[in-house]
Design a protein around this motif. Structure first.
Motif, short mmCIF file in Angstrom:
data_model
loop_
_atom_site.label_atom_id
_atom_site.label_comp_id
_atom_site.label_asym_id
_atom_site.label_seq_id
_atom_site.Cartn_x
_atom_site.Cartn_y
_atom_site.Cartn_z
N GLU A 179 -115.20 -61.14 62.50
CA GLU A 179 -114.55 -62.39 62.91
C GLU A 179 -115.56 -63.35 63.54
O GLU A 179 -115.48 -64.57 63.34
N SER A 180 -116.54 -62.81 64.28
CA SER A 180 -117.51 -63.67 64.96
C SER A 180 -118.40 -64.44 64.00
O SER A 180 -118.97 -65.46 64.36
N ILE A 181 -118.55 -63.95 62.76
CA ILE A 181 -119.38 -64.66 61.79
C ILE A 181 -118.56 -65.21 60.62
O ILE A 181 -119.12 -65.66 59.63
N GLY A 182 -117.23 -65.14 60.76
CA GLY A 182 -116.38 -65.60 59.67
C GLY A 182 -116.51 -64.74 58.44
O GLY A 182 -116.41 -65.23 57.30
N GLY A 183 -116.71 -63.44 58.66
CA GLY A 183 -116.94 -62.52 57.55
C GLY A 183 -115.73 -61.69 57.19
O GLY A 183 -114.65 -61.80 57.77
N ARG A 184 -115.93 -60.79 56.23
CA ARG A 184 -114.86 -59.95 55.72
C ARG A 184 -115.44 -58.63 55.23
O ARG A 184 -116.65 -58.52 54.98
N LEU A 185 -114.60 -57.65 55.07
CA LEU A 185 -114.98 -56.38 54.46
C LEU A 185 -114.61 -56.43 52.98
O LEU A 185 -113.62 -57.07 52.61
N ALA A 186 -115.38 -55.75 52.15
CA ALA A 186 -115.00 -55.61 50.74
C ALA A 186 -114.13 -54.38 50.55
O ALA A 186 -113.37 -54.28 49.59
N ASP A 187 -114.27 -53.43 51.46
CA ASP A 187 -113.46 -52.21 51.47
C ASP A 187 -113.05 -51.96 52.91
O ASP A 187 -113.91 -51.95 53.80
N PRO A 188 -111.76 -51.77 53.20
CA PRO A 188 -111.32 -51.63 54.59
C PRO A 188 -111.87 -50.42 55.31
O PRO A 188 -111.82 -50.36 56.54
N GLU A 189 -112.44 -49.47 54.58
CA GLU A 189 -112.96 -48.25 55.18
C GLU A 189 -114.48 -48.26 55.35
O GLU A 189 -115.05 -47.32 55.90
N ILE A 190 -115.15 -49.29 54.85
CA ILE A 190 -116.61 -49.33 54.85
C ILE A 190 -117.10 -50.45 55.75
O ILE A 190 -116.70 -51.61 55.60
N ALA A 191 -118.01 -50.13 56.69
CA ALA A 191 -118.44 -51.09 57.71
C ALA A 191 -119.58 -51.99 57.25
O ALA A 191 -120.57 -52.18 57.97
N TYR A 192 -119.47 -52.56 56.06
CA TYR A 192 -120.35 -53.64 55.63
C TYR A 192 -119.54 -54.93 55.65
O TYR A 192 -118.39 -54.95 55.19
N VAL A 193 -120.15 -55.99 56.16
CA VAL A 193 -119.47 -57.27 56.29
C VAL A 193 -120.14 -58.28 55.36
O VAL A 193 -121.37 -58.26 55.20
N TYR A 194 -119.34 -59.18 54.77
CA TYR A 194 -119.85 -60.13 53.78
C TYR A 194 -119.48 -61.56 54.17
O TYR A 194 -118.40 -61.81 54.72
N THR A 195 -120.38 -62.49 53.84
CA THR A 195 -120.08 -63.91 53.96
C THR A 195 -120.63 -64.62 52.72
O THR A 195 -121.48 -64.08 52.00
N ASP A 196 -120.15 -65.83 52.50
CA ASP A 196 -120.65 -66.63 51.38
C ASP A 196 -121.86 -67.47 51.77
O ASP A 196 -122.67 -67.83 50.92
N ASP A 197 -121.98 -67.76 53.07
CA ASP A 197 -123.11 -68.52 53.59
C ASP A 197 -123.80 -67.69 54.67
O ASP A 197 -123.15 -66.92 55.39
N PRO A 198 -125.11 -67.84 54.84
CA PRO A 198 -125.82 -67.03 55.85
C PRO A 198 -125.46 -67.45 57.28
O PRO A 198 -125.33 -68.64 57.57
N VAL A 199 -125.28 -66.45 58.14
CA VAL A 199 -124.98 -66.69 59.55
C VAL A 199 -125.95 -65.86 60.37
O VAL A 199 -126.07 -64.64 60.16
N ASP A 200 -126.65 -66.47 61.30
CA ASP A 200 -127.55 -65.74 62.19
C ASP A 200 -126.73 -64.97 63.22
O ASP A 200 -125.78 -65.51 63.82
#
Length: 394
Positions: A295-316
């Protein structure tokens, strides 16, 4: 390494012992037999030479945890492995002092890292350890730091300490057993878990230092669970009890010196793989704050069980390593090998979550060759194995 006895420790603290320690510091790191011969050639006995060289070697290793202070401290190998890093102990002590703690019972003090940090913050510490050599070293370390007036060390069973007399309790149960190494079951801790878990009921301001893999279900009601990493290395969990609790869960990253708090049971948004993937710091993952991080980077998970987060634009962000996604494909060894060969990839950094593949074996199977470097993330989306080709981590 030779065993340290209270008598040897006392010998090391004599003028002759201090000379031997200084001489050992000059030759440590070299060939052991040559170093021992060099000390004996200077007139030091075999036993004193061996003890001094052991301390010199341990002090050299301890510099990573204690910085320059390590040069004047005394260590055992097991004690050094379990000792709190100075930066972590200092942050804990600062938080205790800010909460108004003036007296502290340190149960299972080990070599005294946390006691030293608390004393430097003006807290008077009563420290106990059941091992006579460890307790003697903690005393020596307090004296070497000039803090003997604030730290009293006793060789005692932690369960006999009247903790109600102190403003706060800090407990670091032993998580190693002779001949067995690390202990992962809290029931095998020393002191036993039942005693440790009962401390907040006796002294509300209690802090428990525990292994990072501790079960969240063991967190006392209303307590804060904090997971701490140093430079990306997850080093401990701490349960802050009673009035010391400030949030249900906290991930603390020392190095960037930042923290993330939350409930620990929030659900993250789920969506497609994006142009950027974030590998959260292990403290974020262990504290169950991946949703808060996303939520802090406006991201999302591709799989609810896997702790990788994705965004469409880069966020530091200081809370994760960011990689650019250049290719997404269903996992196929043949297809992956062909793609990497086409791109001339000879060096491959592999990360994985939700994959049973072994990175070293996969590298062999891929038969990499070429001048280029790439990243590979092995993961899962909706139960299906996926391979992501990525740029270098940022």
């Amino acid at each position: 390494m030779p065993l340290v006895t209270p008598e040897l420790l006392q010998l090391l603290r004599t003028p002759e012992g201090l000379k031997a320690l200084a001489a050992a510091a000059e030759v440590t790191g070299g060939e052991p037999l040559a170093a021992a011969s060099a000390l004996r050639a200077r007139g030091f006995g075999a036993e004193l030479s061996a003890a001094a060289l052991t301390q010199a070697s341990l002090r050299e290793r301890a510099a990573m945890k204690f910085g320059p202070d390590a040069a004047g401290m005394f260590f055992t190998r097991a004690g050094l492995e379990q000792a709190t890093r100075a930066v972590v102990a200092d942050r804990r002590a600062a938080r205790l002092a800010a909460a108004g703690v003036e007296t502290l019972a340190d149960l299972g003090c080990g070599l005294g890292s946390d006691a030293l940090a608390a004393a430097r913050r003006g807290i008077t510490v009563y420290a106990v350890d059941a091992d006579p050599v460890t307790a003697a070293m903690a005393t020596a370390n307090a004296e070497a730091a000039g803090l003997a007036d604030r730290i009293t060390v006793a060789c005692a069973d932690a369960t006999t300490v009247p903790v109600e007399r102190y403003d706060a309790v800090f407990a670091d149960p032993a998580r190693r057993q002779v001949g067995r190494g690390r202990v992962f079951d809290p029931k095998a801790y020393s002191p036993p878990w039942d005693f440790i878990a009962g401390l907040p009921g006796r002294t509300p301001r209690t802090v428990l230092k525990l292994a990072p893999g501790i079960d969240h279900a063991l967190l006392p009601p209303g307590a804060e669970g904090e997971w701490v990493s140093v430079g990306g290395d997850l080093v401990e969990a701490a349960f802050w009890c009673g009035p010391l609790a400030e949030a249900p869960r906290r991930a603390t990253l020392l190095g960037p010196d930042v923290g993330l708090t939350g409930s620990g049971n929030k659900t993250a948004a789920v969506g497609p793989i994006g142009a950027w993937i974030y590998d959260p710091d292990p403290a974020v993952v262990r504290s169950h704050l991946v949703a808060e991080f996303a939520e802090s980077i406006g991201g999302r998970l591709a799989d609810p069980e896997i702790a990788y987060v994705y965004t469409d634009d880069p966020v530091d962000t200081p809370f994760a390593r960011r990689l650019g996604v250049t290719e997404v494909l269903p996992f196929s060894l043949k297809r992956l090998r062909a793609l990497l060969r086409e791109r001339g990839v000879g060096v491959l950094e592999i990360r994985k979550r939700g994959s049973a593949l072994v990175p070293d074996q996969l590298r062999k199977d891929l038969r990499l060759s070429g001048p280029n470097t790439a990243g590979l993330v092995l993961t899962r989306v909706e139960g299906a194995p996926v391979a992501l080709i990525t740029t270098a981590a940022m």
